[in-house]
Write an enzyme that holds these catalytic residues in place. Structure first.
Site, PDB file in Angstrom:
ATOM      1  CB  CYS A 154       4.055  36.069   7.535  1.00 22.64           C
ATOM      2  SG  CYS A 154       4.918  37.648   7.690  1.00 22.64           S
ATOM      3  CB  SER A 155       0.970  35.834  11.914  1.00 18.78           C
ATOM      4  OG  SER A 155       1.799  34.758  12.251  1.00 18.78           O
TER       5      SER A 155
END
Length: 107
Positions: A10-11
């Protein structure tokens, strides 16, 4: 089959951590031997070098990494895919877990 290791990339991590929690609930209900963890995109390649990984699922916001990660894992047997945006948006841990398991079946 031995323990399955699924990593979500994910970011930022907030939504992904909720998805991991939902996936772990399904794993517990079905008494499966599955390890699930979320990591930031900046750590993905290093993580794969030092840990056992069967499936790497990318959050839709980091889908731009798909080709690079597929290229870097092509000789490792690690399956890489982007999480279905609808399943991601609804935090559907069961569908996302199934996506990972389906990728393993394709090996």
């Amino acid at each position: 089959m031995s323990k399955i290791n699924i990593i979500l990339v994910c970011s930022a991590g907030m939504s992904t951590s909720m998805i991991v929690s939902n996936m772990k609930k399904v794993v517990a209900q079905k008494n499966m031997d599955v390890y699930i963890e979320a990591i930031p995109s900046t750590e993905a390649e290093n993580y794969m070098e030092t840990n056992d990984v069967d499936v790497l699922l990318l959050g839709p916001q980091v889908r731009y990494l798909e080709n690079r990660l597929k290229e870097s894992t092509k000789d490792t047997g690690i399956r890489v895919d982007v999480i279905n945006p609808q399943h991601y948006g609804t935090l559907n841990g069961e569908k996302i877990l199934q996506q990972a398991l389906d990728l393993i079946k394709e090996k």
